[in-house]
Scaffold this motif. Structure first.
Motif, PDB file in Angstrom:
ATOM      1  N   PHE A  53      70.390 -76.417 -33.331  1.00 57.46           N
ATOM      2  CA  PHE A  53      70.681 -76.141 -34.740  1.00 57.46           C
ATOM      3  C   PHE A  53      70.288 -74.715 -35.051  1.00 57.46           C
ATOM      4  CE2 PHE A  53      69.522 -75.613 -39.157  1.00 57.46           C
ATOM      5  CZ  PHE A  53      70.678 -76.056 -39.783  1.00 57.46           C
ATOM      6  N   ASP A  54      71.172 -74.008 -35.756  1.00 52.70           N
ATOM      7  CA  ASP A  54      70.905 -72.650 -36.210  1.00 52.70           C
ATOM      8  C   ASP A  54      71.580 -72.477 -37.559  1.00 52.70           C
ATOM      9  OD1 ASP A  54      70.568 -69.945 -36.652  1.00 52.70           O
ATOM     10  OD2 ASP A  54      71.349 -69.299 -34.711  1.00 52.70           O
ATOM     11  N   GLY A  55      70.788 -72.405 -38.628  1.00 51.42           N
ATOM     12  CA  GLY A  55      71.328 -72.321 -39.973  1.00 51.42           C
ATOM     13  C   GLY A  55      71.689 -70.919 -40.425  1.00 51.42           C
ATOM     14  N   ARG A  56      71.507 -69.939 -39.568  1.00 51.13           N
ATOM     15  CA  ARG A  56      71.781 -68.560 -39.968  1.00 51.13           C
ATOM     16  C   ARG A  56      73.284 -68.282 -39.979  1.00 51.13           C
ATOM     17  NH1 ARG A  56      68.009 -65.807 -35.499  1.00 51.13           N
ATOM     18  NH2 ARG A  56      69.362 -67.225 -34.299  1.00 51.13           N
ATOM     19  N   GLY A  57      73.705 -67.462 -40.944  1.00 52.21           N
ATOM     20  CA  GLY A  57      75.118 -67.105 -41.038  1.00 52.21           C
ATOM     21  C   GLY A  57      75.989 -68.332 -41.232  1.00 52.21           C
ATOM     22  N   PRO A  58      77.173 -68.377 -40.585  1.00 51.64           N
ATOM     23  CA  PRO A  58      78.031 -69.564 -40.711  1.00 51.64           C
ATOM     24  C   PRO A  58      77.376 -70.815 -40.127  1.00 51.64           C
ATOM     25  CG  PRO A  58      79.252 -67.685 -39.843  1.00 51.64           C
ATOM     26  CD  PRO A  58      77.808 -67.300 -39.803  1.00 51.64           C
ATOM     27  N   GLY A  59      76.431 -70.597 -39.218  1.00 53.36           N
ATOM     28  CA  GLY A  59      75.676 -71.709 -38.658  1.00 53.36           C
ATOM     29  C   GLY A  59      76.269 -72.264 -37.380  1.00 53.36           C
ATOM     30  N   ASP A  87      79.345 -75.271 -43.199  1.00 52.56           N
ATOM     31  CA  ASP A  87      79.939 -75.637 -44.485  1.00 52.56           C
ATOM     32  C   ASP A  87      81.091 -76.617 -44.336  1.00 52.56           C
ATOM     33  OD1 ASP A  87      78.343 -73.917 -46.259  1.00 52.56           O
ATOM     34  OD2 ASP A  87      79.283 -72.286 -45.166  1.00 52.56           O
ATOM     35  N   THR A  88      81.740 -76.638 -43.178  1.00 47.87           N
ATOM     36  CA  THR A  88      82.862 -77.559 -42.943  1.00 47.87           C
ATOM     37  C   THR A  88      82.537 -78.542 -41.828  1.00 47.87           C
ATOM     38  OG1 THR A  88      83.900 -76.038 -41.353  1.00 47.87           O
ATOM     39  CG2 THR A  88      84.526 -75.809 -43.670  1.00 47.87           C
ATOM     40  N   LEU A  90      79.346 -77.244 -31.830  1.00 45.62           N
ATOM     41  CA  LEU A  90      79.667 -76.064 -32.636  1.00 45.62           C
ATOM     42  C   LEU A  90      78.675 -74.991 -32.192  1.00 45.62           C
ATOM     43  CD1 LEU A  90      81.065 -74.498 -34.878  1.00 45.62           C
ATOM     44  CD2 LEU A  90      79.574 -75.633 -36.535  1.00 45.62           C
ATOM     45  N   GLY A  91      78.937 -74.429 -31.035  1.00 45.02           N
ATOM     46  CA  GLY A  91      77.999 -73.495 -30.421  1.00 45.02           C
ATOM     47  C   GLY A  91      78.453 -72.055 -30.464  1.00 45.02           C
ATOM     48  N   TYR A  92      79.448 -71.766 -31.320  1.00 50.63           N
ATOM     49  CA  TYR A  92      79.930 -70.386 -31.419  1.00 50.63           C
ATOM     50  C   TYR A  92      80.406 -70.110 -32.832  1.00 50.63           C
ATOM     51  CZ  TYR A  92      84.981 -71.631 -31.316  1.00 50.63           C
ATOM     52  OH  TYR A  92      86.254 -72.101 -31.603  1.00 50.63           O
TER      53      TYR A  92
END
Length: 322
Positions: free
Chosen positions: A93-99, A126-127, A158-160
């Motif tokens: 998990f990385d909440g930075r930017g688009p995430g 967000d999506t 969602l790794g990119y």
């Protein structure tokens, strides 16, 4: 249309797409950065560390939700609160930017068959709920059709940073080139959890097919499925240099079939992705995806979802061909 004029027509359409991508304003470009903590420090990924990994990422997502709420972004905060629910299992998990996020549906450590989903454009935290819905649909299909005693898991990767649909980035391999090393590294870590007897299939949608193609030659997987692909950036399945079985499908109502399958240079930048993966020239195993559109490959009860589950379960003789 005269065949001699077709390449010219395709290049003209591609040029129009590029022009539209450049001139259409993107509201996301002006969006202020949402604050978020740095990703959690994680143990090495093994079957025995899964619970600690899940707990660390859950806590990180909960903190990201608090920071987003304090920033006034209620939509992002709600998305991250959902990810932080105790019933969710986040490998990353990385909440930075688009995430970015990687979520497991099913019992990964004991799975006999694992599918890794790679999304296309416009996918972010967000999506994310839309992307997760595709993973959940596939997991339900696998659970409902697998032989008794067979265990399955689906990993939503969602790794990119995905490209925006209306942008120049969606017309080049740049984002895929950035993503491919991360996908390779993830598959290597995944193999350390599931072991050699577990089959691993990569299911790639839309621009995600470009990502998977860029990573394919370094992936120890059993099956590679492209759905709704605009092209993969290579001319043939053999060029992928993968031991995996390569599959491709496109629904009859998928608009991506109208995208010109060419690669050409514009001002020193290569745009387009070349050969259509469902064409005989590409050389993939082409399977039936029914009449669905670009977002329908994981619709419950669909021909496409049925065939994808058969591929993941290794029931390749039962896959209906196009």
């Amino acid at each position: 249309m005269d065949d001699r004029r077709s390449p010219r027509w395709r290049r003209a359409l591609l040029a129009a797409l590029i022009t539209a991508a450049v001139v259409v304003p993107l509201s996301a470009a002006a969006r202020p950065e949402i604050p978020a903590p740095s990703p959690a420090t994680l143990p090495g990924l093994t079957a025995s560390t899964l619970d600690r990994t899940y707990a660390a990422n859950t806590a990180n997502a909960a903190e990201a939700a608090r920071m987003a709420a304090a920033h006034g972004d209620t939509h992002r905060a709600e998305a991250e609160r959902e990810l932080a629910a105790p019933t969710r299992h986040l490998l990353t998990f990385d909440g930075r930017g688009p995430g970015k996020a990687t979520e497991v549906l099913g019992d990964l450590a004991r799975a006999d068959h694992v599918a890794v989903l790679v999304p296309g454009s416009d996918t972010s935290l967000d999506t994310y709920d839309r992307f997760r819905a595709t993973a959940a649909a596939l997991q339900r299909q696998l659970t409902g059709t697998a032989p008794r005693g067979t265990r399955t898991a689906v990993v939503a990767w969602l790794g990119y940073r995905t490209p925006d649909t209306v942008s120049t980035t969606v017309l080049t391999t740049d984002r895929a080139d950035e993503a491919a090393p991360h996908l390779r590294a993830f598959i290597r870590r995944l193999q350390g959890v599931v072991g050699r007897r577990t089959t691993v299939s990569l299911v790639c949608h839309s621009y995600g097919t470009v990502v998977c193609a860029r990573a394919a030659s370094h992936l120890d997987i059993d099956d590679l499925a492209f759905v709704g692909s605009p092209g993969t950036g290579v001319d043939t399945a053999a060029t992928l240099h993968t031991p995996a079985r390569v599959w491709a499908a496109r629904g009859k109502d998928d608009w991506v079939g109208e995208v010109p399958h060419v690669r050409t240079d514009f001002f020193g930048v290569t745009v387009g992705f070349g050969t259509d993966p469902v064409s005989p020239a590409f050389g993939a195993h082409v399977f039936d995806a029914g009449r669905g559109g670009h977002s329908d490959y994981f619709s419950p009860g669909s021909v496409a979802l049925t065939n994808l589950a058969r591929i993941v379960l290794g029931d390749t003789a039962e896959v209906t061909r196009a």
